[in-house]
Design an enzyme around this catalytic site. Structure first.
Site, PDB file in Angstrom:
ATOM      1  N   LYS A  77      52.914  19.430  -4.164  1.00 51.21           N
ATOM      2  CA  LYS A  77      52.514  18.025  -4.077  1.00 51.21           C
ATOM      3  C   LYS A  77      52.210  17.445  -5.462  1.00 51.21           C
ATOM      4  O   LYS A  77      52.064  16.253  -5.629  1.00 51.21           O
ATOM      5  CB  LYS A  77      51.305  17.864  -3.147  1.00 51.21           C
ATOM      6  CG  LYS A  77      51.654  18.203  -1.686  1.00 51.21           C
ATOM      7  CD  LYS A  77      50.441  18.077  -0.774  1.00 51.21           C
ATOM      8  CE  LYS A  77      50.738  18.517   0.650  1.00 51.21           C
ATOM      9  NZ  LYS A  77      51.487  17.518   1.431  1.00 51.21           N
ATOM     10  N   HIS A 133      58.041  21.410  10.496  1.00 51.41           N
ATOM     11  CA  HIS A 133      57.326  20.563   9.536  1.00 51.41           C
ATOM     12  C   HIS A 133      57.497  20.995   8.092  1.00 51.41           C
ATOM     13  O   HIS A 133      56.857  20.413   7.209  1.00 51.41           O
ATOM     14  CB  HIS A 133      55.824  20.558   9.857  1.00 51.41           C
ATOM     15  CG  HIS A 133      55.455  19.663  10.998  1.00 51.41           C
ATOM     16  ND1 HIS A 133      55.271  18.305  10.857  1.00 51.41           N
ATOM     17  CD2 HIS A 133      55.254  19.924  12.307  1.00 51.41           C
ATOM     18  CE1 HIS A 133      54.962  17.779  12.027  1.00 51.41           C
ATOM     19  NE2 HIS A 133      54.937  18.734  12.925  1.00 51.41           N
ATOM     20  N   LYS A 154      45.589  14.018  -0.782  1.00 53.25           N
ATOM     21  CA  LYS A 154      46.313  14.901   0.138  1.00 53.25           C
ATOM     22  C   LYS A 154      45.876  16.326  -0.181  1.00 53.25           C
ATOM     23  O   LYS A 154      45.205  16.570  -1.185  1.00 53.25           O
ATOM     24  CB  LYS A 154      47.821  14.746   0.012  1.00 53.25           C
ATOM     25  CG  LYS A 154      48.358  14.809  -1.418  1.00 53.25           C
ATOM     26  CD  LYS A 154      49.851  14.491  -1.461  1.00 53.25           C
ATOM     27  CE  LYS A 154      50.119  13.013  -1.422  1.00 53.25           C
ATOM     28  NZ  LYS A 154      50.980  12.589  -0.329  1.00 53.25           N
ATOM     29  N   ARG A 155      46.262  17.249   0.686  1.00 55.01           N
ATOM     30  CA  ARG A 155      45.970  18.660   0.448  1.00 55.01           C
ATOM     31  C   ARG A 155      46.433  19.047  -0.956  1.00 55.01           C
ATOM     32  O   ARG A 155      47.497  18.650  -1.399  1.00 55.01           O
ATOM     33  CB  ARG A 155      46.712  19.470   1.513  1.00 55.01           C
ATOM     34  CG  ARG A 155      46.541  20.950   1.481  1.00 55.01           C
ATOM     35  CD  ARG A 155      47.034  21.542   2.799  1.00 55.01           C
ATOM     36  NE  ARG A 155      48.390  21.126   3.165  1.00 55.01           N
ATOM     37  CZ  ARG A 155      49.496  21.793   2.818  1.00 55.01           C
ATOM     38  NH1 ARG A 155      49.419  22.889   2.079  1.00 55.01           N
ATOM     39  NH2 ARG A 155      50.681  21.367   3.211  1.00 55.01           N
ATOM     40  N   THR A 158      52.805  11.375   5.651  1.00 49.47           N
ATOM     41  CA  THR A 158      52.461  10.177   6.430  1.00 49.47           C
ATOM     42  C   THR A 158      51.455   9.308   5.684  1.00 49.47           C
ATOM     43  O   THR A 158      51.335   8.121   5.991  1.00 49.47           O
ATOM     44  CB  THR A 158      51.888  10.540   7.814  1.00 49.47           C
ATOM     45  OG1 THR A 158      50.876  11.535   7.655  1.00 49.47           O
ATOM     46  CG2 THR A 158      52.971  11.064   8.736  1.00 49.47           C
ATOM     47  N   LYS A 204      50.762   5.047   5.364  1.00 48.27           N
ATOM     48  CA  LYS A 204      49.471   4.344   5.496  1.00 48.27           C
ATOM     49  C   LYS A 204      49.223   3.445   4.295  1.00 48.27           C
ATOM     50  O   LYS A 204      48.795   2.288   4.438  1.00 48.27           O
ATOM     51  CB  LYS A 204      48.334   5.361   5.643  1.00 48.27           C
ATOM     52  CG  LYS A 204      48.389   6.138   6.944  1.00 48.27           C
ATOM     53  CD  LYS A 204      47.593   7.430   6.875  1.00 48.27           C
ATOM     54  CE  LYS A 204      47.998   8.357   8.021  1.00 48.27           C
ATOM     55  NZ  LYS A 204      47.580   9.736   7.827  1.00 48.27           N
TER      56      LYS A 204
END
Length: 840
Positions: free
Chosen positions: A577, A378, A571-572, A682, A686
């Site tokens: 990110k 991952h 998100k985290r 992911t 969505k």
């Protein structure tokens, strides 16, 4: 207060009129109401005089659980009878979210339950709100696992999930003046109505101890401490199918004989219950801090506990389904999928169980293990590729270290005898890194060496694995590495969380079959310019935006305008990110708005920027980013000159249920990681599925989403993965010239515009050319100009309502590929070799 008491009496009075009768499998609202009433009276958890929303939720959940247990039992017996090859999905995380709405939707009894609760004086939506999210995961890894379970059940596949029953989860996030505060999750404070404890499914799990050699040369792990793994099953229903599979969670306990009564009566209370206390620690918290040796031991205990209990359970089931079996049949009946490196210890543990407990020789045990286990990678982030201290491993798992040493020794010998050209690569390919300063076990290497198949989770990610991270292994085993682009369940992430949009899709496609065949969404293409569809689409989006605005007001006290562009990044919190890029862009936007005249401001596109996510408790820079977002919001949202044109909101305690509100109400979503660093993502799928447009880099699944929905419907910016190493080198060489707008945004923070907190340590990560925590490793500065330009394109596109709505419809129409049903069907055929096993 008086109203609440009156309502409570009213509900209790309605309940009293409904006869209590056990009707576990009925569909009529009146009979369902009777079954709920039965559970209130005969499965009591509260005082008999109360029937308030909380009591109604637990009784309703138990009523639904009746049906789930019936279907679970039928599925279990069917699997036992047919004896198919079965997949077991091992994951440290399962981010389930709430179960009630998903269960009654999958069972197709939503309307019946809504009517039944009306008969009892309650509203289904309010009752569903009483449920707490199961705190069994944190981010994309756990949510993916939960989507996969939903698809396994819906596709009628023989498959189960295995995880741990964390009492306090990762943490519940609270936002204070100081920033993020972590408190324990309370999802099990009362109990979970969905889980079924299996008191007969208990396995011993050993830690520490030593290895003894028997007279015949076999080895045995003895001594140390032994805890008991107890199974808790959560039923997972398929959508409109009888198949209901298991998420089996393990909890740790010590037995009564481990309680030292003599010590307790002597006043040595803590010593008396020492093993009980240590057993409770194992499943207390997800990802406990591991900066100390105790923390490392606890994390390793968790991982081994999951692997050992799950494998013992699989082996027992293998034996029970058919007596007199040959061990050579095991890989044709059992498929084990490791979700990332956390369950890697399943490899040496399966070897140990086969050799030490079942008496097999090395070669046979190795053949079985390597044909049974597959591994999903991952991440390409070095810190996320687990490396465990050899000293810690020897201490906790001495027998497993012997086995790992032997696997490594045989692997090296095989490379030397068959591929002498790889001799120079052995130090990086082998499992044990014996660097005398820090000897470690490289878990990803152990997985790649031992698994029959290794897969990445998006095409770009898999290409990077093949070309870079695992390139040498690919030259050794050309067919071992596959791609399986992630997916999401359309049930939870559209059909149930966005009913307004779902009805419109069903109306225009003239079928609801898209819920289990998401490729049918492509049929919306032909209507993308239709003004009637666009009007309905816009109305559904506005309803979701108003719903979201109400929620934001409830949890933050900030009012947001549903007519503004809703721009969301959830998100985290992690530097790769790049929530920092987002907030720097917001700061620059705010500064420019302040410099405009009132007339100029009126020409801008009003925007509400929402950011949410948890920062790990020990990740200082991530926590600084959370604080900065909140500090910026505090200033922007109370600035009367600007707050009609810009709001900045931090959404606290982001979880699945919050996502189910945010995603339908979103219009723009930011997926802006440094190219090459996000394996897949992911949440991008969505958002796209719900008609939200994406601003993003060519990273992870963004690449495939852009291909599917059309490049013109994706706001692209930033460096591509191939450029990143070169750009970092140029930065090291002092060749990077920052954009003046980037410097302006940073300087605005330093000016104290957002309070007196010292953000210099955070901003320092963007400065300099080299050094730990410096040199802008994630290329925020490099990508800032193209990010601003992409945001300008967003502002212009949003003003053209017809164009924006067409893009939104095409986003949904192009999302068919990203169903987890497609992903799981590919795993089943190409990795696990399992087929449908439908319950009659």
């Amino acid at each position: 207060m008086a109203d609440a008491k009156a309502n409570g009496k009213n509900e209790a009075a309605k309940l009293a009129k409904i006869p209590a009768a056990a009707n576990p499998l009925v569909n009529e609202p009146s009979a369902i109401a009777s079954n709920i009433s039965y559970h209130v009276q005969y499965s009591p958890h509260f005082s008999p005089t109360k029937f308030e929303p909380e009591q109604a939720f637990f009784a309703t959940a138990e009523s639904v659980r009746d049906r789930l247990i019936q279907q679970w039992n039928e599925t279990y017996h069917h699997f036992n009878k047919v004896d198919p090859k079965q997949t077991y999905y091992l994951s440290m995380e399962f981010l389930q979210g709430r179960t009630l709405t998903n269960a009654i939707g999958s069972l197709d009894i939503q309307n019946a339950y809504a009517d039944a609760l009306n008969n009892l004086g309650h509203v289904l939506e309010e009752i569903a709100e009483q449920e707490k999210d199961a705190a069994l995961g944190n981010g994309g890894l756990g949510r993916l696992a939960s989507c996969f379970l939903d698809s396994m059940a819906t596709l009628n596949l023989p498959a189960w999930g295995y995880g741990l029953r964390y009492r306090y989860g990762l943490f519940k996030q609270k936002i204070t003046k100081q920033g993020q505060e972590e408190v324990a999750e309370d999802w099990l404070e009362k109990f979970s109505p969905w889980e079924v404890v299996r008191h007969d499914v208990v396995f011993p799990v050993r830690f520490f101890g030593s290895v003894v050699v028997n007279p015949n040369g076999t080895r045995k792990w003895v001594g140390g401490e032994v805890v008991q793994a107890v199974a808790y099953d959560i039923p997972i229903p398929g959508y409109k199918t009888k198949n209901t599979i298991s998420l089996r969670l393990w909890d740790a306990k010590a037995s009564a004989e481990d309680f030292n009564l003599f010590q307790f009566n002597d006043g040595q209370y803590e010593s008396a219950a020492q093993l009980h206390s240590r057993a409770q620690q194992i499943c207390a918290v997800l990802y406990p801090g591991d900066s100390t040796e105790e923390g490392k031991l606890l994390r390793l205990k968790q991982q081994f506990f999951l692997c050992s209990a799950s494998l013992q359970d699989m082996i027992l089931r293998f034996k029970e389904r058919k007596s007199g079996r040959q061990w050579s049949e095991f890989p044709s009946k059992v498929a084990v999928q490791l979700n990332d490196t956390h369950p890697t210890l399943a490899i040496p543990e399966l070897m140990r169980l086969l050799m030490d407990e079942e008496g097999l020789g090395w070669d046979e045990a190795w053949d079985i293990t390597t044909r049974t286990v597959a591994y999903t990678n991952h991440t390409v982030l070095p810190e996320a590729l687990e490396k465990w201290s050899q000293a810690v491993m020897w201490k906790l798992l001495p027998r497993h270290m012997e086995i790992i040493e032997e696997i490594d020794k045989r692997f090296i010998a095989m490379v030397r005898s068959t591929r002498s050209d790889l001799e120079s690569k052995i130090p990086s390919m082998c499992i044990l890194d014996n660097n005398p300063k820090k000897p470690v076990v490289r878990m990803a290497n152990l997985c790649v060496v031992s698994a029959h198949t290794v897969n990445g989770v998006a095409q770009l990610h898999s290409d990077i694995l093949k070309a870079d991270l695992f390139a040498d292994y690919v030259s050794l085993w050309p067919n071992k590495l596959q791609n399986k682009t992630n997916g999401i369940t359309p049930r939870r992430w559209l059909r149930f969380c966005n009913p307004e949009l779902s009805k419109i899709i069903t109306k225009w496609l003239k079928t609801d079959q898209w819920v289990t065949n998401l490729d049918l969404l492509v049929g919306l293409h032909q209507f993308a310019d239709n003004t009637e569809l666009q009007a309905e689409w816009e109305s559904a989006k506005m309803a979701s935006k108003k719903h979201l605005a109400d929620y934001i007001w409830r949890v933050t006290g900030v009012t947001i305008d549903p007519n503004s562009l809703f721009d969301i990044q959830v998100k985290r919190i992690h530097e790769y990110k790049r929530q920092l890029l987002n907030i720097l862009g917001a700061i620059y936007r705010y500064k420019k708005l302040k410099e405009m005249s009132p007339q100029e401001r009126k020409k801008t596109t009003p925007r509400t920027i929402m950011i949410g996510g948890k920062a790990f408790a020990t990740y200082t820079n991530a926590k600084r980013i959370v604080k900065l977002v909140n500090d910026v919001g505090e200033v922007v949202n109370t600035d009367p000159e600007v707050n009609s044109y810009l709001k900045v909101v931090f959404v606290p305690n982001y979880n699945v249920s919050v996502a189910e509100l945010l995603i339908p109400g979103s219009e723009l979503s930011q997926h802006i990681s440094t190219a090459g660093m996000e394996a897949s993502g992911t949440s991008n799928m969505k958002f796209s599925l719900n008609g939200c447009l994406i601003i993003g880099t060519l990273d992870g699944a963004n690449v495939e989403i852009r291909q599917e929905i059309g490049e013109e419907n994706f706001f692209l910016f930033g460096a591509v993965a191939e450029q990143v190493p070169k750009l970092r080198k140029e930065r090291e060489d002092g060749l990077f010239k920052p954009d003046p707008r980037f410097e302006e945004a940073k300087q605005f923070i330093r000016s104290g515009a957002f309070g007196s907190y010292d953000y210099n340590p955070l901003l320092d990560s963007l400065e300099g050319n080299t050094g730990y925590g410096r040199g802008d490793y994630f290329l925020v500065g490099y990508d800032f100009p193209s990010y601003l330009e992409a945001q300008d394109r967003v502002d212009q596109a949003y003003k053209d309502r017809k164009k924006w709505l067409k893009m939104s419809i095409l986003s949904t129409a192009g999302s068919g590929k990203f169903s987890s049903d497609r992903t799981i069907a590919q795993y089943a055929k190409e990795i696990w070799n399992i087929t449908e096993c439908r319950t009659a």
